[in-house]
Design an enzyme around this catalytic site. Structure first.
Site, PDB file in Angstrom:
ATOM      1  N   HIS A 186     -29.017  40.825  11.494  1.00  0.00           N
ATOM      2  CA  HIS A 186     -29.797  41.457  10.428  1.00  0.00           C
ATOM      3  C   HIS A 186     -30.378  40.425   9.471  1.00  0.00           C
ATOM      4  CE1 HIS A 186     -27.804  45.671  10.885  1.00  0.00           C
ATOM      5  NE2 HIS A 186     -28.921  45.568  11.566  1.00  0.00           N
ATOM      6  N   CYS A 486     -41.969  42.401  22.901  1.00  0.00           N
ATOM      7  CA  CYS A 486     -41.828  42.860  21.513  1.00  0.00           C
ATOM      8  C   CYS A 486     -40.507  42.394  20.905  1.00  0.00           C
ATOM      9  CB  CYS A 486     -41.936  44.385  21.424  1.00  0.00           C
ATOM     10  SG  CYS A 486     -40.608  45.265  22.275  1.00  0.00           S
TER      11      CYS A 486
END
Length: 556
Positions: A186, A486
């Protein structure tokens, strides 16, 4: 004396400044017994602290927007977990104070995760942060966090909780370095979203003394401790050169000989759209729709709510390409109304498309909402399924899209090695592939993407991973279809050239990375990219692959 340390560079740019350490505090409350008559009052205190922390996390998320919002809302759900709260209240009933009960209940849950093989180790930092916030509120002490400073600095921490990373002030925090984490943690993802240079997985970073001048190169992962004036001048000059190149590179993505490589943005919702548009994104290559489902872990969002959110994004790219990934729930993104609670290894269980096929009403509502949101718009809508394993999965998804009346291209994400190995078979059912390199690396190397100890296996330069990319791209070319990337690999400018050489037809990344990739691609011909790709695949390690590609492109 100048020394050089090497971590994992996860966010481009160079930062030079004095070190400030993340504030820490001893938040283990004393173990003392309370009278039985105080239990109800202590339980009330615990509930109030939990709700206050959850509300604060949600408020921080609303301020940050985008991917940060989804992460912080997930943390808020963690704080309000009914099983954890029930354990807290049970401990209070037998004599613990509210703060000690919270501390012990979270410790037990933490141990449970570690005992399950630490698959969810990436969530342990989030869990610790939630615990600290609740305990600090109960003790009435300040939360440890980002230091106060009037002067810009380089932040060093063991790890950064999402709540801290999301609201970093880039005018003060020049860059950051963490001892833990990986390229897809994160902290890394949010650093790229902020455009702050960052290096993770650097053991011993916390031993660099406060006030020491360091230079952080977020592209290479190098940390120069006490750099001399010559080194500072050279790094500053290189940074200025990069900035000038970024400003000069505009327009659609292409190699120097005109081979088009559309450069798209990864977004988490409408809040990410302005940055993508400003960075010149030619569309959206990955619209993560999970953010809509995190507001309420027990119920799916209504069709009307979904239509509104999707339409905001679609309207921002008239006549552009928008690729939407349907809900990817499970593993590190559990939802109470969808995700099994007793899986021993959630990443290898029911997640992604598997979850949606088990709950066809949720998939049908999402596809119907996308159909209605795109109605009448000139946008080129493409919809893809996560975690496609084989042709049967691809067919089930394509059938569901048609049944929902969706007028769009249907695609499959390649995150499982079987989908890459049998890409031509998968392409008999769908019209495009999109490579999610983060999960593809995780499953190829049996290396949890959130665990810093195995971060070298998460390096997208690993030749085995490049082989799987090449297989997918070759299959798409043979079928006359497209194959994009992606995953975070697309945000590495040098690797973007290699991916282009492997035959990838589009690249999608965080908005902050778009200028870097555009400028780098424009320096080289397609033939040079192909030679760099071949050299990288011929290597035996990620470092060798990176060096081989660099040598080819620099003309060595």
């Amino acid at each position: 004396m100048e020394t050089t340390l090497r971590g994992v560079g996860v966010s481009h740019g160079v930062a030079i400044g004095e070190v400030r350490h993340m504030g820490t505090a001893v938040l283990e409350p004393p173990a003392k017994q309370i009278p039985a008559e105080d239990a109800e009052r202590e339980q009330g205190r615990a509930r109030q602290a939990v709700e206050a922390v959850a509300a604060d996390l949600i408020a921080r998320g609303n301020l940050a927007g985008g991917e940060a919002q989804a992460v912080l809302e997930a943390q808020a759900m963690m704080a309000q977990d009914p099983e954890l709260l029930a354990d807290v209240e049970r401990r209070i009933t037998v004599g613990s104070t509210a703060e000690r009960a919270v501390y012990d209940a979270f410790a037990a849950y933490r141990a449970l995760l570690a005992g399950a093989g630490e698959y969810l180790a990436g969530r342990v930092a989030d869990l610790d942060d939630v615990r600290n916030r609740i305990v600090a509120r109960l003790l009435g002490v300040p939360m440890p966090g980002v230091p106060d400073s009037d002067e810009p600095y380089v932040l060093i921490a063991r790890d950064l909780a999402p709540a801290d990373t999301a609201l970093l002030d880039p005018t003060l925090v020049l860059g950051f370095v963490t001892e833990e984490g990986g390229p897809t943690s994160h902290s890394a993802i949010l650093a790229r979203a902020l455009g702050v240079p960052a290096v993770v997985a650097l053991p011993g970073a916390g031993e660099i003394p406060e006030g020491t001048v360091v230079a952080v190169d977020g592209s290479t992962g190098d940390i120069f401790v006490n750099p001399d004036e010559e080194k500072r001048t050279r790094l500053a000059a290189e940074a200025a050169e990069r900035k000038a190149a970024l400003a000069a590179a505009t327009g659609p993505g292409a190699t120097s000989d005109g081979h088009k490589v559309p450069l798209l943005a990864n977004i988490g919702g409408p809040a990410d759209v302005p940055a993508a548009v400003e960075a010149g994104a030619e569309g959206v290559g990955l619209f993560r729709t999970e953010f809509l489902f995190l507001d309420d872990s027990e119920n799916a969002p209504s069709e009307e709510k979904q239509i509104s959110a999707y339409r905001q994004v679609l309207e921002a790219f008239p006549e552009g390409r928008v690729v939407v990934r349907v809900l990817d729930a499970g593993a590190d993104k559990p939802l109470d109304f969808l995700t099994p609670g007793d899986e021993p290894n959630p990443a290898l269980g029911v997640r992604g498309l598997r979850t949606l096929l088990d709950h066809p009403d949720v998939l049908r509502t999402q596809l119907t909402a996308l159909a209605k949101a795109s109605d009448g718009l000139p946008v080129y809508l493409e919809v893809m399924a996560p975690m496609v394993a084989d042709r049967a999965d691809a067919k089930a998804f394509a059938d569901a899209c048609r049944e929902a009346g969706l007028r769009a291209k249907f695609g499959a994400m390649v995150e499982i090695p079987s989908a890459a190995l049998r890409a031509r078979s998968v392409l008999q059912e769908v019209e495009f592939l999109s490579l999610g390199t983060n999960d593809l690396a995780q499953y190829t190397f049996a290396a949890d993407r959130q665990v810093g100890a195995v971060s070298r296996l998460q390096d997208p330069w690993q030749p085995a991973l490049l082989d799987l990319v090449a297989l997918s791209a070759e299959a798409a070319k043979a079928e006359g279809k497209s194959c994009g990337v992606c995953g975070e690999a697309a945000s590495d400018p040098l690797l973007a050239c290699v991916l282009t050489g492997l035959g990838v037809t589009s690249l999608s990344m965080g908005a902050a990375s778009l200028p870097y990739v555009r400028a780098t691609l424009a320096k080289f011909t397609l033939a040079q990219c192909e030679r760099a790709a071949a050299a990288a695949r011929a290597a035996d390690s990620a470092d060798e692959a990176r060096g081989a590609a660099q040598a080819v492109l620099s003309g060595e």
